[in-house]
Design an enzyme around this catalytic site. Structure first.
Site, PDB file in Angstrom:
ATOM      1  N   HIS A 182      14.205 -41.521   1.415  1.00  0.00           N
ATOM      2  CA  HIS A 182      15.454 -42.067   1.969  1.00  0.00           C
ATOM      3  C   HIS A 182      15.602 -42.446   3.329  1.00  0.00           C
ATOM      4  CE1 HIS A 182      15.313 -37.551   2.430  1.00  0.00           C
ATOM      5  NE2 HIS A 182      16.335 -37.815   3.129  1.00  0.00           N
ATOM      6  N   ASN A 240      13.060 -39.266   7.575  1.00  0.00           N
ATOM      7  CA  ASN A 240      12.244 -37.975   7.966  1.00  0.00           C
ATOM      8  C   ASN A 240      11.051 -37.911   6.842  1.00  0.00           C
ATOM      9  OD1 ASN A 240      14.563 -36.919   9.695  1.00  0.00           O
ATOM     10  ND2 ASN A 240      15.297 -36.130   7.939  1.00  0.00           N
ATOM     11  N   HIS A 265      18.354 -42.414   6.356  1.00  0.00           N
ATOM     12  CA  HIS A 265      19.734 -41.982   6.843  1.00  0.00           C
ATOM     13  C   HIS A 265      20.237 -43.322   7.730  1.00  0.00           C
ATOM     14  CE1 HIS A 265      19.497 -37.739   5.934  1.00  0.00           C
ATOM     15  NE2 HIS A 265      18.207 -37.949   5.787  1.00  0.00           N
ATOM     16  N   ALA A 307      11.340 -32.735   9.090  1.00  0.00           N
ATOM     17  CA  ALA A 307      12.664 -32.029   8.597  1.00  0.00           C
ATOM     18  C   ALA A 307      12.910 -32.741   7.053  1.00  0.00           C
ATOM     19  CB  ALA A 307      13.668 -32.196   9.781  1.00  0.00           C
ATOM     20  N   GLN A 308      11.784 -33.231   6.450  1.00  0.00           N
ATOM     21  CA  GLN A 308      12.297 -33.710   5.039  1.00  0.00           C
ATOM     22  C   GLN A 308      12.589 -32.664   4.247  1.00  0.00           C
ATOM     23  OE1 GLN A 308       9.118 -36.418   3.659  1.00  0.00           O
ATOM     24  NE2 GLN A 308      10.633 -36.959   1.665  1.00  0.00           N
ATOM     25  N   SER A 309      13.739 -32.629   3.704  1.00  0.00           N
ATOM     26  CA  SER A 309      14.251 -31.347   2.685  1.00  0.00           C
ATOM     27  C   SER A 309      14.236 -31.960   1.245  1.00  0.00           C
ATOM     28  CB  SER A 309      15.495 -30.904   3.147  1.00  0.00           C
ATOM     29  OG  SER A 309      16.585 -31.778   3.337  1.00  0.00           O
TER      30      SER A 309
END
Length: 138
Positions: free
Chosen positions: A124, A111, A126, A117-119
């Site tokens: 990183h 992301n 997934h 939608a990178q929080s």
């Protein structure tokens, strides 16, 4: 709902991404690297760490992060390709997926930014598997 599509109200990871402040530290991942926040580590070397996601979205869901703090994949610089960090992260994702029994396939997601939608602003990957993934993903 959005004005233009039938998507559900913004919640969960999308809402977190909208609220995320961006490129600031420390992140939860820097705390995991520092061992001040616990994680189930699946793999670690001098360049990266792989650990289980605390909110799995599939039967197998782990993250692969570089130890070098890069906020977003769109912020990767020439120095990150010269040391082949990105390739290393993908190789570790593949090897760890195999070790986790994902022989029939898996999905790798990165992301980037609030619309992606990178929080957590620490690059990183997934890795999700253990079930049939749907398409399209977004």
């Amino acid at each position: 709902m959005c004005d233009w599509c039938p998507c559900p109200p913004r919640d969960g990871e999308v809402a977190k991404a909208q609220r995320a402040a961006g490129d600031h530290a420390p992140t939860i991942f820097s705390k995991i690297l520092a061992r001040t926040v616990p994680a189930t580590v699946l793999y670690e070397d001098e360049k990266c760490m792989a650990f289980r996601d605390v909110a799995p979205q599939a039967p197998v869901h782990f993250l692969v992060i570089p130890k070098q703090p890069i906020p977003r994949v769109s912020r990767v610089g020439p120095e990150d390709t010269e040391v082949s960090l990105l390739g290393h992260l993908l190789v570790v994702a593949s090897r760890t997926a195999r070790a986790e029994g994902l022989h029939d396939g898996y999905r790798v997601v990165i992301n980037d930014g609030k619309h992606g939608a990178q929080s957590v602003y620490h690059l990183h990957l997934h890795v999700l598997g253990g079930r049939q993934m749907g398409w399209p993903p977004g």
